[in-house]
Design a protein around this motif. Structure first.
Motif, PDB file in Angstrom:
ATOM      1  N   UNK A  25       0.852  -1.191   0.000  1.00  0.00           N
ATOM      2  CA  UNK A  25       0.000   0.000   0.000  1.00  0.00           C
ATOM      3  C   UNK A  25       0.887   1.240   0.000  1.00  0.00           C
ATOM      4  N   UNK A  26       0.664   2.111  -0.954  1.00  0.00           N
ATOM      5  CA  UNK A  26       1.489   3.316  -1.041  1.00  0.00           C
ATOM      6  C   UNK A  26       0.659   4.591  -0.944  1.00  0.00           C
ATOM      7  N   UNK A  27      -0.584   4.529  -1.305  1.00  0.00           N
ATOM      8  CA  UNK A  27      -1.435   5.709  -1.298  1.00  0.00           C
ATOM      9  C   UNK A  27      -1.901   6.026   0.123  1.00  0.00           C
ATOM     10  N   UNK A  28      -1.822   7.281   0.479  1.00  0.00           N
ATOM     11  CA  UNK A  28      -2.300   7.711   1.796  1.00  0.00           C
ATOM     12  C   UNK A  28      -3.800   7.449   1.935  1.00  0.00           C
ATOM     13  N   UNK A  29      -4.548   7.599   0.849  1.00  0.00           N
ATOM     14  CA  UNK A  29      -5.991   7.349   0.879  1.00  0.00           C
ATOM     15  C   UNK A  29      -6.279   5.877   1.155  1.00  0.00           C
ATOM     16  N   UNK A  30      -5.496   4.967   0.562  1.00  0.00           N
ATOM     17  CA  UNK A  30      -5.671   3.536   0.808  1.00  0.00           C
ATOM     18  C   UNK A  30      -5.371   3.194   2.262  1.00  0.00           C
ATOM     19  N   UNK A  31      -4.307   3.757   2.786  1.00  0.00           N
ATOM     20  CA  UNK A  31      -3.916   3.495   4.169  1.00  0.00           C
ATOM     21  C   UNK A  31      -4.982   4.020   5.127  1.00  0.00           C
ATOM     22  N   UNK A  32      -5.504   5.196   4.854  1.00  0.00           N
ATOM     23  CA  UNK A  32      -6.553   5.779   5.687  1.00  0.00           C
ATOM     24  C   UNK A  32      -7.815   4.906   5.646  1.00  0.00           C
ATOM     25  N   UNK A  76     -11.089 -14.351  14.598  1.00  0.00           N
ATOM     26  CA  UNK A  76     -10.978 -13.789  15.944  1.00  0.00           C
ATOM     27  C   UNK A  76     -10.511 -14.895  16.878  1.00  0.00           C
ATOM     28  N   UNK A  77      -9.566 -14.570  17.749  1.00  0.00           N
ATOM     29  CA  UNK A  77      -9.082 -15.572  18.697  1.00  0.00           C
ATOM     30  C   UNK A  77     -10.180 -15.946  19.691  1.00  0.00           C
ATOM     31  N   UNK A  78      -9.990 -17.073  20.356  1.00  0.00           N
ATOM     32  CA  UNK A  78     -10.998 -17.620  21.264  1.00  0.00           C
ATOM     33  C   UNK A  78     -11.415 -16.637  22.358  1.00  0.00           C
ATOM     34  N   UNK A  79     -10.471 -15.889  22.889  1.00  0.00           N
ATOM     35  CA  UNK A  79     -10.800 -14.935  23.948  1.00  0.00           C
ATOM     36  C   UNK A  79     -11.264 -13.590  23.404  1.00  0.00           C
ATOM     37  N   UNK A  80     -11.325 -13.474  22.079  1.00  0.00           N
ATOM     38  CA  UNK A  80     -11.832 -12.281  21.391  1.00  0.00           C
ATOM     39  C   UNK A  80     -10.963 -11.050  21.660  1.00  0.00           C
ATOM     40  N   UNK A  81      -9.702 -11.265  21.955  1.00  0.00           N
ATOM     41  CA  UNK A  81      -8.813 -10.142  22.232  1.00  0.00           C
ATOM     42  C   UNK A  81      -7.942  -9.792  21.032  1.00  0.00           C
ATOM     43  N   UNK A  82      -7.877 -10.683  20.043  1.00  0.00           N
ATOM     44  CA  UNK A  82      -7.047 -10.431  18.861  1.00  0.00           C
ATOM     45  C   UNK A  82      -7.851 -10.771  17.612  1.00  0.00           C
ATOM     46  N   UNK A  83      -7.797  -9.866  16.640  1.00  0.00           N
ATOM     47  CA  UNK A  83      -8.354 -10.099  15.310  1.00  0.00           C
ATOM     48  C   UNK A  83      -7.159 -10.325  14.391  1.00  0.00           C
ATOM     49  N   UNK A  84      -7.126 -11.475  13.723  1.00  0.00           N
ATOM     50  CA  UNK A  84      -6.027 -11.793  12.811  1.00  0.00           C
ATOM     51  C   UNK A  84      -6.512 -11.582  11.386  1.00  0.00           C
ATOM     52  N   UNK A  85      -5.927 -10.621  10.705  1.00  0.00           N
ATOM     53  CA  UNK A  85      -6.308 -10.332   9.315  1.00  0.00           C
ATOM     54  C   UNK A  85      -5.533 -11.286   8.426  1.00  0.00           C
ATOM     55  N   UNK A  86      -6.264 -12.080   7.650  1.00  0.00           N
ATOM     56  CA  UNK A  86      -5.649 -13.072   6.772  1.00  0.00           C
ATOM     57  C   UNK A  86      -5.455 -12.518   5.370  1.00  0.00           C
ATOM     58  N   UNK A  87      -6.309 -11.587   4.948  1.00  0.00           N
ATOM     59  CA  UNK A  87      -6.283 -11.075   3.593  1.00  0.00           C
ATOM     60  C   UNK A  87      -6.903  -9.679   3.616  1.00  0.00           C
ATOM     61  N   UNK A  88      -6.364  -8.782   2.815  1.00  0.00           N
ATOM     62  CA  UNK A  88      -6.963  -7.455   2.720  1.00  0.00           C
ATOM     63  C   UNK A  88      -6.929  -6.966   1.280  1.00  0.00           C
ATOM     64  N   UNK A  89      -7.921  -6.187   0.936  1.00  0.00           N
ATOM     65  CA  UNK A  89      -8.050  -5.576  -0.389  1.00  0.00           C
ATOM     66  C   UNK A  89      -8.415  -4.122  -0.196  1.00  0.00           C
ATOM     67  N   UNK A  90      -7.699  -3.248  -0.823  1.00  0.00           N
ATOM     68  CA  UNK A  90      -8.025  -1.822  -0.758  1.00  0.00           C
ATOM     69  C   UNK A  90      -8.017  -1.286  -2.167  1.00  0.00           C
TER      70      UNK A  90
END
Length: 90
Positions: A25-32, A76-90
């Protein structure tokens, strides 16, 4: 009286493949746009739709923001304290 805080957010972590996508990701708009989507998912991990599949591994969910044009696949982990992102599209 102590100030009232909102609900506790889950911590965001990235799989190796999602981290590589993030590096591209290089665009500031994508990151935002991605930041906004990550905040939504960290505040409410159930916001995404469950992805049908086998139940042996973690249950994948999909969150899509049509306005920001962001799509996340995560679990989401069992205790719901961590969200693990496996894939992203922007």
């Amino acid at each position: 009286m102590a100030p009232q805080h909102g609900p506790r957010r889950a911590r965001i972590a990235f799989s190796d493949s999602a981290a590589k996508q993030l590096e591209n990701l290089t665009s500031e708009a994508e990151i935002h746009a991605l930041d906004r989507a990550l905040v939504v998912v960290s505040v409410d991990p159930d916001v995404g739709e469950p992805i049908p599949g086998d139940t042996d591994g973690p249950r994948l969910r999909e969150y899509a923001d049509e306005v920001e044009r962001v799509r996340l696949l995560y679990w989401v982990t069992a205790l719901r304290t961590v969200v693990v992102v496996a894939y992203l599209e922007v």
